[in-house]
Design a protein around this motif. Sequence first.
Motif, PDB file in Angstrom:
ATOM      1  N   ALA A 216      -7.814  14.045   0.041  1.00 17.96           N
ATOM      2  CA  ALA A 216      -7.734  14.149  -1.425  1.00 17.96           C
ATOM      3  C   ALA A 216      -8.985  14.821  -1.970  1.00 17.96           C
ATOM      4  CB  ALA A 216      -7.551  12.765  -2.035  1.00 17.96           C
ATOM      5  N   TYR A 217     -10.113  14.541  -1.365  1.00 15.02           N
ATOM      6  CA  TYR A 217     -11.376  15.154  -1.780  1.00 15.02           C
ATOM      7  C   TYR A 217     -11.339  16.658  -1.553  1.00 15.02           C
ATOM      8  CZ  TYR A 217     -16.348  16.427  -1.350  1.00 15.02           C
ATOM      9  OH  TYR A 217     -17.576  17.042  -1.473  1.00 15.02           O
ATOM     10  N   TRP A 218     -10.919  17.095  -0.374  1.00 11.42           N
ATOM     11  CA  TRP A 218     -10.919  18.529  -0.068  1.00 11.42           C
ATOM     12  C   TRP A 218      -9.834  19.287  -0.824  1.00 11.42           C
ATOM     13  CZ3 TRP A 218     -14.914  20.820   1.837  1.00 11.42           C
ATOM     14  CH2 TRP A 218     -15.827  20.083   2.589  1.00 11.42           C
ATOM     15  N   ARG A 219      -8.801  18.585  -1.256  1.00  8.21           N
ATOM     16  CA  ARG A 219      -7.747  19.253  -2.016  1.00  8.21           C
ATOM     17  C   ARG A 219      -8.283  19.763  -3.357  1.00  8.21           C
ATOM     18  NH1 ARG A 219      -4.049  15.459  -1.621  1.00  8.21           N
ATOM     19  NH2 ARG A 219      -3.342  16.261   0.372  1.00  8.21           N
ATOM     20  N   ALA A 220      -9.393  19.216  -3.814  1.00 10.05           N
ATOM     21  CA  ALA A 220     -10.002  19.686  -5.065  1.00 10.05           C
ATOM     22  C   ALA A 220     -10.705  21.026  -4.889  1.00 10.05           C
ATOM     23  CB  ALA A 220     -10.982  18.646  -5.597  1.00 10.05           C
ATOM     24  N   GLY A 221     -10.865  21.493  -3.639  1.00  9.37           N
ATOM     25  CA  GLY A 221     -11.454  22.807  -3.392  1.00  9.37           C
ATOM     26  C   GLY A 221     -12.853  22.940  -3.960  1.00  9.37           C
ATOM     27  N   GLY A 222     -13.087  24.037  -4.664  1.00 10.75           N
ATOM     28  CA  GLY A 222     -14.396  24.308  -5.240  1.00 10.75           C
ATOM     29  C   GLY A 222     -14.763  23.403  -6.399  1.00 10.75           C
ATOM     30  N   GLU A 223     -13.831  22.552  -6.828  1.00  8.60           N
ATOM     31  CA  GLU A 223     -14.097  21.612  -7.926  1.00  8.60           C
ATOM     32  C   GLU A 223     -14.418  20.213  -7.431  1.00  8.60           C
ATOM     33  OE1 GLU A 223     -14.268  22.593 -11.098  1.00  8.60           O
ATOM     34  OE2 GLU A 223     -13.938  24.619 -10.314  1.00  8.60           O
ATOM     35  N   ARG A 224     -14.564  20.043  -6.110  1.00  9.65           N
ATOM     36  CA  ARG A 224     -14.770  18.692  -5.592  1.00  9.65           C
ATOM     37  C   ARG A 224     -16.117  18.105  -5.997  1.00  9.65           C
ATOM     38  NH1 ARG A 224     -15.309  22.426  -1.657  1.00  9.65           N
ATOM     39  NH2 ARG A 224     -17.150  22.323  -0.311  1.00  9.65           N
ATOM     40  N   HIS A 225     -17.050  18.942  -6.471  1.00  8.03           N
ATOM     41  CA  HIS A 225     -18.332  18.393  -6.940  1.00  8.03           C
ATOM     42  C   HIS A 225     -18.152  17.471  -8.139  1.00  8.03           C
ATOM     43  CE1 HIS A 225     -17.721  22.285  -9.041  1.00  8.03           C
ATOM     44  NE2 HIS A 225     -18.098  21.586 -10.087  1.00  8.03           N
ATOM     45  N   ALA A 226     -16.970  17.497  -8.760  1.00 10.13           N
ATOM     46  CA  ALA A 226     -16.716  16.564  -9.864  1.00 10.13           C
ATOM     47  C   ALA A 226     -16.736  15.121  -9.387  1.00 10.13           C
ATOM     48  CB  ALA A 226     -15.366  16.886 -10.515  1.00 10.13           C
ATOM     49  N   ARG A 227     -16.557  14.926  -8.089  1.00  8.18           N
ATOM     50  CA  ARG A 227     -16.594  13.584  -7.519  1.00  8.18           C
ATOM     51  C   ARG A 227     -18.032  13.125  -7.237  1.00  8.18           C
ATOM     52  NH1 ARG A 227     -12.462  12.206  -4.004  1.00  8.18           N
ATOM     53  NH2 ARG A 227     -13.777  10.413  -3.487  1.00  8.18           N
ATOM     54  N   TRP A 228     -18.985  14.040  -7.248  1.00  8.96           N
ATOM     55  CA  TRP A 228     -20.378  13.682  -6.966  1.00  8.96           C
ATOM     56  C   TRP A 228     -20.971  13.026  -8.210  1.00  8.96           C
ATOM     57  CZ3 TRP A 228     -22.394  19.014  -4.735  1.00  8.96           C
ATOM     58  CH2 TRP A 228     -21.546  19.423  -3.689  1.00  8.96           C
ATOM     59  N   LEU A 229     -21.435  11.818  -8.095  1.00  8.32           N
ATOM     60  CA  LEU A 229     -21.998  11.093  -9.234  1.00  8.32           C
ATOM     61  C   LEU A 229     -23.516  11.161  -9.280  1.00  8.32           C
ATOM     62  CD1 LEU A 229     -19.714   7.910  -9.210  1.00  8.32           C
ATOM     63  CD2 LEU A 229     -19.359  10.099 -10.379  1.00  8.32           C
ATOM     64  N   THR A 230     -24.094  12.010  -8.458  1.00  8.02           N
ATOM     65  CA  THR A 230     -25.545  12.146  -8.396  1.00  8.02           C
ATOM     66  C   THR A 230     -26.049  13.116  -9.462  1.00  8.02           C
ATOM     67  OG1 THR A 230     -25.225  13.835  -6.704  1.00  8.02           O
ATOM     68  CG2 THR A 230     -25.698  11.594  -5.947  1.00  8.02           C
ATOM     69  N   SER A 231     -27.380  13.106  -9.644  1.00  6.69           N
ATOM     70  CA  SER A 231     -28.012  13.983 -10.627  1.00  6.69           C
ATOM     71  C   SER A 231     -29.381  14.397 -10.107  1.00  6.69           C
ATOM     72  CB  SER A 231     -28.152  13.264 -11.972  1.00  6.69           C
ATOM     73  OG  SER A 231     -29.089  12.200 -11.857  1.00  6.69           O
ATOM     74  N   GLU A 232     -30.155  15.041 -10.971  1.00  8.33           N
ATOM     75  CA  GLU A 232     -31.508  15.458 -10.589  1.00  8.33           C
ATOM     76  C   GLU A 232     -32.368  14.256 -10.200  1.00  8.33           C
ATOM     77  OE1 GLU A 232     -30.019  16.163 -13.401  1.00  8.33           O
ATOM     78  OE2 GLU A 232     -29.721  18.340 -13.474  1.00  8.33           O
ATOM     79  N   VAL A 233     -32.077  13.109 -10.788  1.00  2.72           N
ATOM     80  CA  VAL A 233     -32.834  11.895 -10.468  1.00  2.72           C
ATOM     81  C   VAL A 233     -32.736  11.562  -8.989  1.00  2.72           C
ATOM     82  CG1 VAL A 233     -32.952   9.392 -10.877  1.00  2.72           C
ATOM     83  CG2 VAL A 233     -32.582  10.961 -12.792  1.00  2.72           C
ATOM     84  N   HIS A 234     -31.601  11.894  -8.389  1.00  2.49           N
ATOM     85  CA  HIS A 234     -31.376  11.607  -6.975  1.00  2.49           C
ATOM     86  C   HIS A 234     -31.782  12.777  -6.076  1.00  2.49           C
ATOM     87  CE1 HIS A 234     -28.305   9.315  -9.350  1.00  2.49           C
ATOM     88  NE2 HIS A 234     -28.943   8.328  -8.726  1.00  2.49           N
TER      89      HIS A 234
END
Length: 375
Positions: A216-234
Amino acid sequence: RCEPSRLPVFEPLRGITIGRLQCLVNEQSREVLGMVPDPSGRQCLRSKVTALAAVAGQSKRLQVTTEADHHLYVRDRVQVSGVSPLLAAGQEGREYEVMSVLAGNRFEIELSGDDIEVDILSLQGSDTMGYISAQVNMYKIAPEVVIPSTIVEERLVLLEDEEHLSILRAAMVDASQDLTLKHSVFLPDAHGHIRQLEPGLTVHGRLSPQGPVRRAYWRAGGERHARWLTSEVHGRTQGVAEELRGGLDMGELEDRLWNLDAVAVGDLLVLRCGVSYAELYDDGHADDFVSHWWGEPSVDLLTTLQRHDADVAAAARPCPSSSSRGPRRKWVCTLCVRQHRVELGSWEDWERFVFNQVLQHVKAIGGQVLVALDT
């Protein structure tokens, strides 16, 4: 240590509240894995069965095809319902172990019991195919939900020839057990373009149309970074995910690679680094240490921890000041250790071993050790 310099220093004492765990189990996992309530109301994986087939040379082995991705791994346990030949043979409602995963919608189970007389061939073409269902545990939540949520950097590497494989092998901390880059290397991306990879990235798996992990993660293709909840703080500097070549109907063959034995020329590898789930929220240091089995249904673990919090709160009522710090924070290894590269320390230096550090901290503050038993 080959930890990327951009990542914050790992704090082993960080804990997480029950509210965070509840959100992970009941909301994030349901959204990612498409879970539905079973007859008792517990969230579970459920897929419609569209075909059954006998496995050649295996008298009790059955191949199951589902309508959609089943999200199952080898050793998962599933129940089958609505298949009348299995019901007649006393197999309906039993749990079966997944023996192999052939694709995102195909897997094999083995019928149980030496005295079972099931004509497997009679199952083929059954009018009522029924459903398969499985409880979700940390073996599923960690790779499917926790790891994508906590990614700081993710890179794809296409091994086009033996030289690329040799470069990768030589750059590993330990090619037999720690697949983390110890220095920078130049290797091709998914499109064959050579680029530099920084130390600290860990090889997680091989992408393939047959891969059952994180589909399901890879099906998002180039938009899968929407699942990343990290930020510059991390320490995150990667804004978007790298584009895949070819189609999006792919997954990783492994939830985690531990050596390079199975890696070959032509493989498309996934390398990642990231933080722990607890680091996403910074709830503070743990109050209690939780020991549990990853294979226990996560809803049961959540219920156990909720009951523990309620018991502690009830015991503290005669002394209101003892409960004024807010929700208790639990140390659960799945969520409080960086799952991208698990670094717990060495048993030879057991005093600095992560588990010991947390236990000593909990003892010092008067916290509790909670053992969740699967009965």
